[in-house]
Design an enzyme around this catalytic site. Structure first.
Site, PDB file in Angstrom:
ATOM      1  N   ILE A 145       1.068  -1.270  -0.078  1.00  0.00           N
ATOM      2  CA  ILE A 145       0.525  -0.229   0.032  1.00  0.00           C
ATOM      3  C   ILE A 145       1.365   1.178   0.482  1.00  0.00           C
ATOM      4  O   ILE A 145       1.882   1.313   1.036  1.00  0.00           O
ATOM      5  CB  ILE A 145      -1.069   0.087   1.506  1.00  0.00           C
ATOM      6  CG1 ILE A 145      -2.107   1.524   1.119  1.00  0.00           C
ATOM      7  CG2 ILE A 145      -0.479  -0.214   2.541  1.00  0.00           C
ATOM      8  CD1 ILE A 145      -3.355   1.142   2.372  1.00  0.00           C
ATOM      9  N   CYS A 146       0.588   1.936  -0.605  1.00  0.00           N
ATOM     10  CA  CYS A 146       0.861   3.773  -0.634  1.00  0.00           C
ATOM     11  C   CYS A 146       2.399   3.363  -1.660  1.00  0.00           C
ATOM     12  O   CYS A 146       2.219   3.777  -2.882  1.00  0.00           O
ATOM     13  CB  CYS A 146       1.156   4.491   1.280  1.00  0.00           C
ATOM     14  SG  CYS A 146       1.803   6.084   1.605  1.00  0.00           S
ATOM     15  N   ALA A 147       3.001   4.110  -0.353  1.00  0.00           N
ATOM     16  CA  ALA A 147       4.638   4.129  -1.423  1.00  0.00           C
ATOM     17  C   ALA A 147       5.135   2.667  -1.634  1.00  0.00           C
ATOM     18  O   ALA A 147       5.992   3.123  -2.926  1.00  0.00           O
ATOM     19  CB  ALA A 147       5.773   4.779  -0.206  1.00  0.00           C
ATOM     20  N   TYR A 182       0.434   5.486  -3.379  1.00  0.00           N
ATOM     21  CA  TYR A 182       0.376   6.749  -3.855  1.00  0.00           C
ATOM     22  C   TYR A 182       1.060   7.562  -4.802  1.00  0.00           C
ATOM     23  O   TYR A 182       2.245   6.984  -5.545  1.00  0.00           O
ATOM     24  CB  TYR A 182       0.796   7.147  -2.687  1.00  0.00           C
ATOM     25  CG  TYR A 182       1.241   7.692  -1.945  1.00  0.00           C
ATOM     26  CD1 TYR A 182      -0.340   8.619  -1.405  1.00  0.00           C
ATOM     27  CD2 TYR A 182       1.483   9.322  -2.922  1.00  0.00           C
ATOM     28  CE1 TYR A 182      -0.463  10.068  -0.751  1.00  0.00           C
ATOM     29  CE2 TYR A 182       2.051  10.235  -1.957  1.00  0.00           C
ATOM     30  CZ  TYR A 182       0.705  10.902  -1.263  1.00  0.00           C
ATOM     31  OH  TYR A 182       0.558  11.928  -0.948  1.00  0.00           O
ATOM     32  N   SER A 237      -2.464  -0.805  -3.129  1.00  0.00           N
ATOM     33  CA  SER A 237      -4.053  -0.222  -2.668  1.00  0.00           C
ATOM     34  C   SER A 237      -2.733   0.933  -2.727  1.00  0.00           C
ATOM     35  O   SER A 237      -1.426   1.889  -2.408  1.00  0.00           O
ATOM     36  CB  SER A 237      -4.300  -0.261  -1.345  1.00  0.00           C
ATOM     37  OG  SER A 237      -5.260   0.542  -0.705  1.00  0.00           O
TER      38      SER A 237
END
Length: 181
Positions: free
Chosen positions: A101-103, A122, A148
């Site tokens: 998720i994210c980075a 992200y 995500s």
């Protein structure tokens, strides 16, 4: 019981990592937080210190799911950890579940796991040259790879992990129990 490892490094995004831990445990997964820092205490990107369940060096068995929370510089530590890289490659090659998720999807991109796959992250961490199809959905699932976008999608991410491994009914049950939507 499904075994899950959530990898933690200094500078990890606390909400992303701990939301996954919390909801997966509610869904009766055996979840182990794993420090890659050589000590059990890890301090997140917002100065929240947690004590992980184990050190990376103490991993003895294969997990059903490997989870990478984002955050900086946590993602950079994940990317540079050679042992984690090898574990991720083995999991990917045996088509075991991996999620980021994210980075952190950038770790997967760097290993070539997103080539030809639908993925998200992200903004600015993964682009369409690193995956088959970049989407701005809260969660993208392509085969055994789940990605995500960030803190705002952490609950969607955790619920999708549950859905993929234990089914929609279980995910809906957990969503209802936390009064989510």
């Amino acid at each position: 019981m499904n075994l899950v490892y959530v990898f933690c490094a200094d500078g990890f995004e606390e909400v992303e990592g701990l939301t996954a831990v919390d909801l997966l445990r509610r869904a009766e997964f055996e979840v182990k937080t794993v420090s890659i820092m050589g000590q059990k205490q890890v301090t997140g990107s917002h100065q929240i210190t947690i004590e992980t369940d184990m050190l990376f060096e103490d991993i003895k068995e294969e997990a059903d799911l490997l989870v990478l929370p984002g955050g900086l510089p946590g993602t950079n530590y994940l990317r540079k950890h050679e042992g984690l890289e090898e574990l991720l490659k083995k999991q990917y090659e045996r088509e075991g579940w991996i999620a980021a998720i994210c980075a952190a999807p950038s770790v997967f991109a760097g290993l070539g796991f997103l080539k030809g796959r639908k993925a998200t992250s992200y903004p600015g961490c993964v682009d369409s040259t690193e995956c088959g199809c970049y989407v701005e959905e809260s969660v993208a699932v392509d085969g055994h790879v789940i990605t995500s976008r960030g803190v705002g999608t952490a609950i969607d991410f955790a619920l999708r992990l549950i859905e993929e491994l234990k089914g929609k009914e279980k995910a809906d049950q957990i969503a209802s129990s936390i009064l989510y939507r």
